[in-house]
Design a protein around this motif. Sequence first.
Motif, PDB file in Angstrom:
ATOM      1  N   ALA A 110      38.007   3.420  14.289  1.00  0.00           N
ATOM      2  CA  ALA A 110      38.582   3.036  12.997  1.00  0.00           C
ATOM      3  C   ALA A 110      37.658   3.366  11.847  1.00  0.00           C
ATOM      4  O   ALA A 110      37.754   2.783  10.792  1.00  0.00           O
ATOM      5  CB  ALA A 110      38.925   1.561  12.976  1.00  0.00           C
ATOM      6  N   GLY A 111      36.727   4.297  12.045  1.00  0.00           N
ATOM      7  CA  GLY A 111      35.849   4.669  10.951  1.00  0.00           C
ATOM      8  C   GLY A 111      34.914   3.549  10.563  1.00  0.00           C
ATOM      9  O   GLY A 111      34.436   2.807  11.429  1.00  0.00           O
ATOM     10  N   TYR A 112      34.712   3.382   9.271  1.00  0.00           N
ATOM     11  CA  TYR A 112      33.665   2.472   8.824  1.00  0.00           C
ATOM     12  C   TYR A 112      33.991   1.021   9.100  1.00  0.00           C
ATOM     13  O   TYR A 112      33.100   0.192   9.105  1.00  0.00           O
ATOM     14  CB  TYR A 112      33.379   2.677   7.338  1.00  0.00           C
ATOM     15  N   HIS A 113      35.247   0.646   9.322  1.00  0.00           N
ATOM     16  CA  HIS A 113      35.492  -0.765   9.616  1.00  0.00           C
ATOM     17  C   HIS A 113      35.767  -1.036  11.092  1.00  0.00           C
ATOM     18  O   HIS A 113      36.444  -1.985  11.438  1.00  0.00           O
ATOM     19  CB  HIS A 113      36.570  -1.361   8.714  1.00  0.00           C
ATOM     20  N   THR A 114      35.167  -0.212  11.960  1.00  0.00           N
ATOM     21  CA  THR A 114      35.348  -0.421  13.402  1.00  0.00           C
ATOM     22  C   THR A 114      34.869  -1.802  13.834  1.00  0.00           C
ATOM     23  O   THR A 114      35.522  -2.487  14.612  1.00  0.00           O
ATOM     24  CB  THR A 114      34.567   0.641  14.173  1.00  0.00           C
ATOM     25  N   GLU A 115      33.709  -2.231  13.336  1.00  0.00           N
ATOM     26  CA  GLU A 115      33.090  -3.440  13.861  1.00  0.00           C
ATOM     27  C   GLU A 115      33.594  -4.702  13.183  1.00  0.00           C
ATOM     28  O   GLU A 115      33.154  -5.793  13.513  1.00  0.00           O
ATOM     29  CB  GLU A 115      31.572  -3.358  13.679  1.00  0.00           C
ATOM     30  N   TYR A 116      34.459  -4.564  12.212  1.00  0.00           N
ATOM     31  CA  TYR A 116      34.887  -5.749  11.476  1.00  0.00           C
ATOM     32  C   TYR A 116      36.100  -6.375  12.152  1.00  0.00           C
ATOM     33  O   TYR A 116      36.905  -5.687  12.776  1.00  0.00           O
ATOM     34  CB  TYR A 116      35.222  -5.385  10.037  1.00  0.00           C
ATOM     35  N   SER A 117      36.211  -7.685  11.994  1.00  0.00           N
ATOM     36  CA  SER A 117      37.351  -8.356  12.600  1.00  0.00           C
ATOM     37  C   SER A 117      37.804  -9.468  11.666  1.00  0.00           C
ATOM     38  O   SER A 117      37.094  -9.843  10.741  1.00  0.00           O
ATOM     39  CB  SER A 117      36.955  -8.945  13.955  1.00  0.00           C
ATOM     40  N   GLY A 118      38.992  -9.972  11.945  1.00  0.00           N
ATOM     41  CA  GLY A 118      39.474 -11.137  11.220  1.00  0.00           C
ATOM     42  C   GLY A 118      39.564 -10.903   9.732  1.00  0.00           C
ATOM     43  O   GLY A 118      40.051  -9.879   9.253  1.00  0.00           O
ATOM     44  N   LEU A 119      39.052 -11.867   8.994  1.00  0.00           N
ATOM     45  CA  LEU A 119      39.200 -11.850   7.535  1.00  0.00           C
ATOM     46  C   LEU A 119      38.451 -10.700   6.893  1.00  0.00           C
ATOM     47  O   LEU A 119      38.902 -10.127   5.902  1.00  0.00           O
ATOM     48  CB  LEU A 119      38.694 -13.179   6.989  1.00  0.00           C
ATOM     49  N   GLN A 120      37.307 -10.329   7.479  1.00  0.00           N
ATOM     50  CA  GLN A 120      36.533  -9.243   6.882  1.00  0.00           C
ATOM     51  C   GLN A 120      37.306  -7.936   6.973  1.00  0.00           C
ATOM     52  O   GLN A 120      37.370  -7.163   6.013  1.00  0.00           O
ATOM     53  CB  GLN A 120      35.208  -9.099   7.607  1.00  0.00           C
ATOM     54  N   PHE A 121      37.920  -7.714   8.126  1.00  0.00           N
ATOM     55  CA  PHE A 121      38.779  -6.532   8.239  1.00  0.00           C
ATOM     56  C   PHE A 121      39.928  -6.638   7.246  1.00  0.00           C
ATOM     57  O   PHE A 121      40.307  -5.648   6.622  1.00  0.00           O
ATOM     58  CB  PHE A 121      39.312  -6.398   9.663  1.00  0.00           C
ATOM     59  N   GLY A 122      40.427  -7.877   7.104  1.00  0.00           N
ATOM     60  CA  GLY A 122      41.517  -8.100   6.162  1.00  0.00           C
ATOM     61  C   GLY A 122      41.145  -7.666   4.756  1.00  0.00           C
ATOM     62  O   GLY A 122      41.967  -7.128   4.035  1.00  0.00           O
TER      63      GLY A 122
END
Lengths: 167, 165, 373
Positions: C249-261
């Motif tokens: 997912a590119g630069y937001h691969t490691e983000y989850s939950g609200l941060q990805f939001g």
Amino acid sequence: MANQIIFYVLATIIAIFSVLAVTSNKIIRSALYLLFVLLSTAGLYLLLGYPYLFGVQIAVYAGGVMVLFIFAIFLTNKPGDKVDKERPIRRIVAGITAFTGLAFCAHVFYYNIARVFATVAIEESKIQVIGHTLMGTEKYQYLLPFEVISILLLACIVGSIMIARKR
Amino acid sequence: MSSVSQYFSGLFTGIRSLMKGMAVTWVELWTKKVTAQYPENRDTLVISDRFRCELIMPHDTNNEHACTACGICVMNCPNGTIKIESEMIETADGKKKKVLKQYTYDLGMCTFCNLCVVTCPSDAIKFDNTFENAIFTRSKLVQTLNREGSKLREKKKETPAPVAE
Amino acid sequence: MILNYSQPLEFSNLSSWLDATLRNNLSEFWTLLIEFVLVGVLLLAAYAVIALVLIYVERKITAFFQARFGPNRVGQYGLLQSLADMIKILLKEIIHINKVDKFLFYAAPFFMVGASMLTFGAIAFGKGLQAVDFNIGVLYVTAVSSLGIIGVLLAGWSSNNKYSMIGAMRSGAQFVSYELSAGFALMTMVVLSGTMQFSEMINQQAYCWNIFNGHISSIIAFFIYLISGHAETNRGPFDLPEAESELTAGYHTEYSGLQFGFFYLAEYLNMFIIASIATAVFLGGWMPIQIKGWEAFNQIMNYIPSYVWFFSKTGVLIFFSLWVRWSFPRLRIDQLLNLEWKYLLPINLVNLLVMVILVLTGLTLTDLFPNWF
């Protein structure tokens, strides 16, 4: 009152983050702290009611220079590693130089602030005026310096292309 | 000169091909949507006859099936899905004969490989296309395929037409 | 001119009434405080609601382009789908990863949201519906929206993941180069209208939208702005920073939950911001369609509130962006940079010159036909 509160908040942020930018061990964090300093400086300009300078500060420093800084840091070897501490003698010399510069600037500001305040226009100059001043050839207009700087930039571009071509 | 004309011809052919692509998608925007809306379209739903959903044992009107309890399907099943219980009975003319008592099929274990159907010598089992097999407890997946009181179809007798399950 | 028409549904009626009531009953300090807080809350709410609507619209239109139905199970026509998704993403666990640079990792999403929030404030949603209206509006928008890229770069680097890093670098290269031609396209229009202030720009376009006023040059600038704005938001054929097949997912691969939001929200809002700036600069913002001399027609058009005009114009542009997105395959990084540096930027520079000549020689439509426009 609100102006004063905002000013003190911004000034505290600038002071804290400029110290952090110098003392941080990781180079990328220093870059980020420097970015915060630049952004709060832009905030100060906005507080002074001078949005043009605010826009230029953000566009040039925060949007342009900092992105280039971060890019350059990424391209270096191991940007995440901690930087070694310098030798004490160097640190002392650097500290003295910095304080000399600070004292010099403070002196100049302290004794000239009244004069600057008297001559510089308090109200915001219109953007059209700024544009005409940059591009005009009369007295107190800046076409020649502007073009000289652009020639300097052109030379930089040509030089970087030469360096890139040689490899 | 050639590189300049190449630049402009490339630019304009590029723009033209992009426009063509957008025309195609514009038409596609208004085409009839093909998604099957499953629970609503149950009445008109067509499932292919060859779709393998569940093993069944066809019984005819006389409640007779064709399974001789030979056990070939059990041996061919890679997962041990099928279990056959048989018993020896004595027929009217005094011969001993092995008949099917219970044919157990575990849907949860089945991979629908069709080996049991292919190898069955008497075509007693087949796969059906009733696909709504979801249930809440696993034990319900274990089914008994032969019906209550059913028996082996006699070979000589004229067989009535098998009834669909 | 426009003030003569009756506009009963206009939002500015409500806001000026509110302002007058507060000023009558409270001191200036408290009036301003209450108004600032109200504007802030309204902007935040609008930010979230517009994102939800956009997500729903995008999913529906995407589905129609692919001959599907899209979400149609949650609520009538799937209207509650994005609400349900929002609740789900709010309840999701934020996964804490050990080997990330904690400070940068958690700071990065705020840069994205902050940058698009700041830009969001400068949008004129309708008559009197603009939070900040600097006289350098265009410069402000280009400056502030460039902050988002720092969030992307930091997110990619601090994730300590090579996919994220490559995605961030690609995104950075893409953003820096396309920002240039977006800025030049806007600059062309600044030359035409002679101001950088959004409200003034919109008022000038009462009878003749800028896109018609500068004819050839304006139309070229319009399309260049749409293309480069589209590229800046990392969508459509330019989504190689988050190319799933190569970079998860590119630069937001490691983000989850609200941060990805946050990243998700910022992406959708950036699409909206690009569309609405294009509306303000090229299509007359919230100005209704008016024709000089047709008083009855103008009366009817003015009866429709300005925010409806704004949102419908923006909606058309957003639809255009989605159309492009689902028509073209993804570009390679070298093709992407070729498009910018070999085609868009030279065309843009020539276009800027053409516009200057048009304005100086009086060949714009308002100069040529002063009675009509």
